[in-house]
Motif scaffolding. Structure first.
Motif, PDB file in Angstrom:
ATOM      1  N   ALA A  21       0.842  -1.184   0.000  1.00  0.00           N
ATOM      2  CA  ALA A  21       0.000   0.000   0.000  1.00  0.00           C
ATOM      3  C   ALA A  21       0.881   1.238   0.000  1.00  0.00           C
ATOM      4  CB  ALA A  21      -0.904  -0.011   1.228  1.00  0.00           C
ATOM      5  N   ALA A  22       0.630   2.124  -0.954  1.00  0.00           N
ATOM      6  CA  ALA A  22       1.430   3.340  -1.084  1.00  0.00           C
ATOM      7  C   ALA A  22       0.592   4.560  -0.737  1.00  0.00           C
ATOM      8  CB  ALA A  22       1.965   3.466  -2.500  1.00  0.00           C
ATOM      9  N   SER A  23       1.198   5.488  -0.070  1.00  0.00           N
ATOM     10  CA  SER A  23       0.541   6.766   0.213  1.00  0.00           C
ATOM     11  C   SER A  23       1.178   7.843  -0.648  1.00  0.00           C
ATOM     12  CB  SER A  23       0.668   7.117   1.692  1.00  0.00           C
ATOM     13  OG  SER A  23       2.026   7.200   2.068  1.00  0.00           O
ATOM     14  N   GLY A  24       0.432   8.909  -0.889  1.00  0.00           N
ATOM     15  CA  GLY A  24       0.962   9.984  -1.701  1.00  0.00           C
ATOM     16  C   GLY A  24       0.439   9.959  -3.119  1.00  0.00           C
ATOM     17  N   ARG A  25       0.902  10.907  -3.912  1.00  0.00           N
ATOM     18  CA  ARG A  25       0.348  11.109  -5.252  1.00  0.00           C
ATOM     19  C   ARG A  25       1.247  10.601  -6.364  1.00  0.00           C
ATOM     20  NH1 ARG A  25      -1.834  17.376  -4.725  1.00  0.00           N
ATOM     21  NH2 ARG A  25      -3.163  17.049  -2.919  1.00  0.00           N
ATOM     22  N   ILE A  26       2.384  10.021  -6.000  1.00  0.00           N
ATOM     23  CA  ILE A  26       3.358   9.670  -7.030  1.00  0.00           C
ATOM     24  C   ILE A  26       3.132   8.302  -7.634  1.00  0.00           C
ATOM     25  CG2 ILE A  26       5.123  11.103  -5.981  1.00  0.00           C
ATOM     26  CD1 ILE A  26       6.330   8.505  -4.823  1.00  0.00           C
ATOM     27  N   PHE A  27       2.298   7.496  -6.989  1.00  0.00           N
ATOM     28  CA  PHE A  27       2.225   6.082  -7.353  1.00  0.00           C
ATOM     29  C   PHE A  27       1.865   5.879  -8.816  1.00  0.00           C
ATOM     30  CE2 PHE A  27       1.980   1.681  -6.225  1.00  0.00           C
ATOM     31  CZ  PHE A  27       1.050   1.130  -7.094  1.00  0.00           C
ATOM     32  N   SER A  28       0.850   6.574  -9.282  1.00  0.00           N
ATOM     33  CA  SER A  28       0.337   6.302 -10.627  1.00  0.00           C
ATOM     34  C   SER A  28       1.350   6.625 -11.715  1.00  0.00           C
ATOM     35  CB  SER A  28      -0.957   7.073 -10.867  1.00  0.00           C
ATOM     36  OG  SER A  28      -0.719   8.466 -10.769  1.00  0.00           O
ATOM     37  N   SER A  29       2.298   7.506 -11.430  1.00  0.00           N
ATOM     38  CA  SER A  29       3.292   7.887 -12.441  1.00  0.00           C
ATOM     39  C   SER A  29       4.608   7.139 -12.288  1.00  0.00           C
ATOM     40  CB  SER A  29       3.563   9.385 -12.377  1.00  0.00           C
ATOM     41  OG  SER A  29       4.139   9.734 -11.137  1.00  0.00           O
ATOM     42  N   ALA A  30       4.707   6.324 -11.252  1.00  0.00           N
ATOM     43  CA  ALA A  30       5.975   5.674 -10.930  1.00  0.00           C
ATOM     44  C   ALA A  30       6.073   4.279 -11.520  1.00  0.00           C
ATOM     45  CB  ALA A  30       6.138   5.586  -9.416  1.00  0.00           C
ATOM     46  N   THR A  31       7.300   3.812 -11.606  1.00  0.00           N
ATOM     47  CA  THR A  31       7.547   2.396 -11.847  1.00  0.00           C
ATOM     48  C   THR A  31       7.582   1.714 -10.486  1.00  0.00           C
ATOM     49  OG1 THR A  31       8.815   2.845 -13.846  1.00  0.00           O
ATOM     50  CG2 THR A  31       9.145   0.707 -12.813  1.00  0.00           C
ATOM     51  N   THR A  32       7.014   0.542 -10.405  1.00  0.00           N
ATOM     52  CA  THR A  32       6.906  -0.138  -9.110  1.00  0.00           C
ATOM     53  C   THR A  32       7.414  -1.563  -9.242  1.00  0.00           C
ATOM     54  OG1 THR A  32       4.617  -0.765  -9.642  1.00  0.00           O
ATOM     55  CG2 THR A  32       4.939   1.246  -8.378  1.00  0.00           C
ATOM     56  N   GLY A  33       7.972  -2.047  -8.156  1.00  0.00           N
ATOM     57  CA  GLY A  33       8.530  -3.388  -8.249  1.00  0.00           C
ATOM     58  C   GLY A  33       8.670  -4.067  -6.902  1.00  0.00           C
ATOM     59  N   TRP A  34       9.046  -5.333  -6.994  1.00  0.00           N
ATOM     60  CA  TRP A  34       9.336  -6.145  -5.821  1.00  0.00           C
ATOM     61  C   TRP A  34      10.782  -6.636  -5.900  1.00  0.00           C
ATOM     62  CZ3 TRP A  34       6.041  -6.650  -1.808  1.00  0.00           C
ATOM     63  CH2 TRP A  34       4.692  -6.342  -2.027  1.00  0.00           C
ATOM     64  N   TYR A  35      11.467  -6.508  -4.780  1.00  0.00           N
ATOM     65  CA  TYR A  35      12.803  -7.060  -4.619  1.00  0.00           C
ATOM     66  C   TYR A  35      12.750  -8.071  -3.476  1.00  0.00           C
ATOM     67  CZ  TYR A  35      15.001  -3.395  -7.456  1.00  0.00           C
ATOM     68  OH  TYR A  35      15.395  -2.569  -8.488  1.00  0.00           O
ATOM     69  N   ARG A  36      13.779  -8.886  -3.388  1.00  0.00           N
ATOM     70  CA  ARG A  36      13.877  -9.796  -2.251  1.00  0.00           C
ATOM     71  C   ARG A  36      15.339  -9.950  -1.840  1.00  0.00           C
ATOM     72  NH1 ARG A  36      12.191 -15.555  -5.198  1.00  0.00           N
ATOM     73  NH2 ARG A  36      14.110 -15.813  -6.454  1.00  0.00           N
ATOM     74  N   GLN A  37      15.500 -10.273  -0.565  1.00  0.00           N
ATOM     75  CA  GLN A  37      16.847 -10.486  -0.039  1.00  0.00           C
ATOM     76  C   GLN A  37      16.828 -11.697   0.877  1.00  0.00           C
ATOM     77  OE1 GLN A  37      18.628  -7.077   1.882  1.00  0.00           O
ATOM     78  NE2 GLN A  37      20.679  -7.900   1.567  1.00  0.00           N
ATOM     79  N   ALA A  38      17.582 -12.703   0.490  1.00  0.00           N
ATOM     80  CA  ALA A  38      17.723 -13.908   1.301  1.00  0.00           C
ATOM     81  C   ALA A  38      18.913 -13.737   2.243  1.00  0.00           C
ATOM     82  CB  ALA A  38      17.913 -15.120   0.397  1.00  0.00           C
ATOM     83  N   PRO A  39      18.943 -14.474   3.337  1.00  0.00           N
ATOM     84  CA  PRO A  39      20.064 -14.356   4.286  1.00  0.00           C
ATOM     85  C   PRO A  39      21.402 -14.589   3.593  1.00  0.00           C
ATOM     86  CG  PRO A  39      18.293 -15.635   5.248  1.00  0.00           C
ATOM     87  CD  PRO A  39      17.916 -15.415   3.808  1.00  0.00           C
ATOM     88  N   GLY A  40      22.330 -13.652   3.808  1.00  0.00           N
ATOM     89  CA  GLY A  40      23.658 -13.781   3.248  1.00  0.00           C
ATOM     90  C   GLY A  40      23.773 -13.464   1.775  1.00  0.00           C
ATOM     91  N   LYS A  41      22.690 -12.996   1.188  1.00  0.00           N
ATOM     92  CA  LYS A  41      22.717 -12.687  -0.245  1.00  0.00           C
ATOM     93  C   LYS A  41      22.361 -11.229  -0.483  1.00  0.00           C
ATOM     94  CE  LYS A  41      21.644 -17.334  -1.924  1.00  0.00           C
ATOM     95  NZ  LYS A  41      20.771 -18.132  -2.838  1.00  0.00           N
TER      96      LYS A  41
END
Length: 113
Positions: A21-41
């Motif tokens: 969930a994003a707050s603010g007015r920038i969301f619709s114009s932005a690029t959005t993504g998911w990252y992940r970080q595993a232990p030690g990586k």
């Protein structure tokens, strides 16, 4: 501000749906993504979706994960199917543009029997 939810413990082969969930007015114009970080990586890009709707995926999740967004609700989603133990990581929501780059606090996903 970005707030992720939907993480948890799931058995191999199971599914989870992450939400951001994003707050603010920038969301619709932005690029959005998911990252992940595993232990030690290092943190790695999982998928991203442009404001027009086109998406790209890491090879490791293609065919299993689907990223989507709802600009009207300022929401980003990641549907994760056929989960594997190697998908275990903290998943972060990211929203970025020319002049900004915001991160969520992360949500833990654990895939284990």
């Amino acid at each position: 501000q970005l707030v992720e939810s939907g993480g948890g413990l799931v058995q191999p082969g199971g599914s989870l749906r992450l939400s951001c969930a994003a707050s603010g007015r920038i969301f619709s114009s932005a690029t959005t993504g998911w990252y992940r970080q595993a232990p030690g990586k290092q943190r790695e890009l999982v998928a991203f979706i442009r404001n027009g709707g086109s998406a790209n995926y890491a090879d490791s999740v293609k065919g299993r994960f689907t990223i989507s967004r709802d600009n009207a609700k300022n929401m980003l989603y990641l549907q994760m199917n056929s989960l594997k133990p190697e998908d275990t990581a903290v998943y972060y929501c990211n929203v970025w543009g020319v002049t900004f780059n915001y991160w969520g606090q992360g949500t833990q996903v654990t895939v284990s029997s």
